[in-house]
Scaffold this motif. Structure first.
Motif, PDB file in Angstrom:
ATOM      1  N   TYR A   1       0.841  -1.189   0.000  1.00  0.00           N
ATOM      2  CA  TYR A   1       0.000   0.000   0.000  1.00  0.00           C
ATOM      3  C   TYR A   1       0.877   1.241   0.000  1.00  0.00           C
ATOM      4  O   TYR A   1       1.964   1.246   0.584  1.00  0.00           O
ATOM      5  CB  TYR A   1      -0.890   0.040   1.254  1.00  0.00           C
ATOM      6  CG  TYR A   1      -1.843  -1.118   1.336  1.00  0.00           C
ATOM      7  CD1 TYR A   1      -3.123  -1.016   0.816  1.00  0.00           C
ATOM      8  CD2 TYR A   1      -1.465  -2.319   1.921  1.00  0.00           C
ATOM      9  CE1 TYR A   1      -4.010  -2.078   0.877  1.00  0.00           C
ATOM     10  CE2 TYR A   1      -2.342  -3.394   1.982  1.00  0.00           C
ATOM     11  CZ  TYR A   1      -3.606  -3.264   1.462  1.00  0.00           C
ATOM     12  OH  TYR A   1      -4.468  -4.321   1.518  1.00  0.00           O
ATOM     13  N   GLU A   2       0.392   2.309  -0.640  1.00  0.00           N
ATOM     14  CA  GLU A   2       1.021   3.623  -0.530  1.00  0.00           C
ATOM     15  C   GLU A   2       0.220   4.386   0.513  1.00  0.00           C
ATOM     16  O   GLU A   2      -1.010   4.444   0.437  1.00  0.00           O
ATOM     17  CB  GLU A   2       0.968   4.356  -1.863  1.00  0.00           C
ATOM     18  CG  GLU A   2       1.559   5.768  -1.772  1.00  0.00           C
ATOM     19  CD  GLU A   2       1.417   6.532  -3.063  1.00  0.00           C
ATOM     20  OE1 GLU A   2       2.386   6.602  -3.821  1.00  0.00           O
ATOM     21  OE2 GLU A   2       0.301   7.052  -3.300  1.00  0.00           O
TER      22      GLU A   2
ATOM     23  N   TYR B   1       5.505   3.270   1.946  1.00  0.00           N
ATOM     24  CA  TYR B   1       5.024   2.094   1.231  1.00  0.00           C
ATOM     25  C   TYR B   1       5.058   0.932   2.201  1.00  0.00           C
ATOM     26  O   TYR B   1       6.104   0.612   2.758  1.00  0.00           O
ATOM     27  CB  TYR B   1       5.884   1.826  -0.009  1.00  0.00           C
ATOM     28  CG  TYR B   1       5.733   2.952  -1.002  1.00  0.00           C
ATOM     29  CD1 TYR B   1       4.647   2.989  -1.864  1.00  0.00           C
ATOM     30  CD2 TYR B   1       6.639   4.004  -1.034  1.00  0.00           C
ATOM     31  CE1 TYR B   1       4.466   4.043  -2.743  1.00  0.00           C
ATOM     32  CE2 TYR B   1       6.471   5.055  -1.915  1.00  0.00           C
ATOM     33  CZ  TYR B   1       5.389   5.060  -2.763  1.00  0.00           C
ATOM     34  OH  TYR B   1       5.210   6.110  -3.627  1.00  0.00           O
ATOM     35  N   TRP B   2       3.893   0.330   2.423  1.00  0.00           N
ATOM     36  CA  TRP B   2       3.761  -0.781   3.354  1.00  0.00           C
ATOM     37  C   TRP B   2       3.619  -2.060   2.562  1.00  0.00           C
ATOM     38  O   TRP B   2       2.762  -2.163   1.681  1.00  0.00           O
ATOM     39  CB  TRP B   2       2.528  -0.630   4.226  1.00  0.00           C
ATOM     40  CG  TRP B   2       2.459   0.577   5.104  1.00  0.00           C
ATOM     41  CD1 TRP B   2       3.447   1.466   5.395  1.00  0.00           C
ATOM     42  CD2 TRP B   2       1.309   1.025   5.819  1.00  0.00           C
ATOM     43  NE1 TRP B   2       2.987   2.429   6.246  1.00  0.00           N
ATOM     44  CE2 TRP B   2       1.674   2.180   6.522  1.00  0.00           C
ATOM     45  CE3 TRP B   2       0.012   0.559   5.928  1.00  0.00           C
ATOM     46  CZ2 TRP B   2       0.789   2.879   7.322  1.00  0.00           C
ATOM     47  CZ3 TRP B   2      -0.876   1.252   6.734  1.00  0.00           C
ATOM     48  CH2 TRP B   2      -0.486   2.393   7.425  1.00  0.00           C
ATOM     49  N   LYS B   3       4.447  -3.042   2.869  1.00  0.00           N
ATOM     50  CA  LYS B   3       4.338  -4.356   2.245  1.00  0.00           C
ATOM     51  C   LYS B   3       3.802  -5.317   3.294  1.00  0.00           C
ATOM     52  O   LYS B   3       4.366  -5.444   4.374  1.00  0.00           O
ATOM     53  CB  LYS B   3       5.705  -4.814   1.730  1.00  0.00           C
ATOM     54  CG  LYS B   3       5.641  -6.062   0.889  1.00  0.00           C
ATOM     55  CD  LYS B   3       7.007  -6.337   0.265  1.00  0.00           C
ATOM     56  CE  LYS B   3       7.002  -7.626  -0.497  1.00  0.00           C
ATOM     57  NZ  LYS B   3       8.337  -7.939  -1.002  1.00  0.00           N
ATOM     58  N   ARG B   4       2.681  -5.975   2.990  1.00  0.00           N
ATOM     59  CA  ARG B   4       1.999  -6.834   3.942  1.00  0.00           C
ATOM     60  C   ARG B   4       2.737  -8.154   4.136  1.00  0.00           C
ATOM     61  O   ARG B   4       3.216  -8.750   3.195  1.00  0.00           O
ATOM     62  CB  ARG B   4       0.591  -7.115   3.451  1.00  0.00           C
ATOM     63  CG  ARG B   4      -0.251  -7.761   4.501  1.00  0.00           C
ATOM     64  CD  ARG B   4      -1.645  -8.026   3.975  1.00  0.00           C
ATOM     65  NE  ARG B   4      -1.952  -9.366   4.423  1.00  0.00           N
ATOM     66  CZ  ARG B   4      -2.388 -10.346   3.674  1.00  0.00           C
ATOM     67  NH1 ARG B   4      -2.631 -10.147   2.423  1.00  0.00           N
ATOM     68  NH2 ARG B   4      -2.608 -11.518   4.159  1.00  0.00           N
ATOM     69  N   SER B   5       2.821  -8.588   5.379  1.00  0.00           N
ATOM     70  CA  SER B   5       3.391  -9.883   5.713  1.00  0.00           C
ATOM     71  C   SER B   5       2.249 -10.891   5.825  1.00  0.00           C
ATOM     72  O   SER B   5       1.471 -10.864   6.778  1.00  0.00           O
ATOM     73  CB  SER B   5       4.162  -9.811   7.038  1.00  0.00           C
ATOM     74  OG  SER B   5       4.555 -11.108   7.423  1.00  0.00           O
ATOM     75  N   LYS B   6       2.145 -11.777   4.838  1.00  0.00           N
ATOM     76  CA  LYS B   6       1.060 -12.775   4.840  1.00  0.00           C
ATOM     77  C   LYS B   6       1.139 -13.687   6.059  1.00  0.00           C
ATOM     78  O   LYS B   6       0.123 -14.042   6.644  1.00  0.00           O
ATOM     79  CB  LYS B   6       1.118 -13.622   3.574  1.00  0.00           C
ATOM     80  CG  LYS B   6       0.686 -12.912   2.333  1.00  0.00           C
ATOM     81  CD  LYS B   6       0.739 -13.857   1.142  1.00  0.00           C
ATOM     82  CE  LYS B   6       0.402 -13.129  -0.132  1.00  0.00           C
ATOM     83  NZ  LYS B   6       0.444 -14.023  -1.289  1.00  0.00           N
TER      84      LYS B   6
END
Length: 135
Positions: free
Chosen positions: A27-28, A115-120
């Motif tokens: 996400y931004e 910028y957020w990168k999701r940790s599955k």
């Protein structure tokens, strides 16, 4: 010298592989602080802008109001889920810029672009939550 060249080649390959990977969710995000005397104009302009340019897909935006902490009273802009490739294809023409400027005239500050990168693996996903992850 050979070692330096080898390390550079390995780094390039890792970056190229990551750049091709679109299996991640990110996400931004940005904090937006409206001018106190322009709240109504800000809300109207942001609503119109998001319905026109950010209603769905990778460029879809959600707005959150921050209720406590150092950014209390600000809004959190969250665009996505998307990939870096999606960022290259987001709305960025004159019509978008002109409309975004109608929002920004009511803004005192826009900060904390992240910028957020999701940790599955670490994320709790209740039943039905996947609807928020569709692109």
């Amino acid at each position: 010298m050979k070692r330096l060249l080898f390390m550079g080649l390995i780094s390039f390959c890792l970056i190229a592989v990551h750049a091709q990977d679109d299996s991640y969710i990110m996400y931004e995000t940005m904090n937006i602080k409206p001018k106190n005397d322009k709240l109504e104009a800000f809300n109207t302009a942001m609503t119109v802008h998001n319905k026109k340019f950010h209603a769905s897909g990778a460029a879809g935006v959600r707005i959150f109001y921050i209720v406590n902490g150092p950014y209390e009273g600000q809004y959190k802009w969250v665009m996505g889920p998307l990939t870096y490739t999606d960022l290259d294809n987001r709305p960025d023409d004159k019509a978008h810029t002109d409309d975004w400027n109608k929002v920004m005239v009511n803004v005192a500050d826009a900060s904390k672009l992240e910028y957020w990168k999701r940790s599955k693996e670490l994320t709790y996903n209740p039943e039905g939550s996947e609807k928020f992850e569709k692109r």
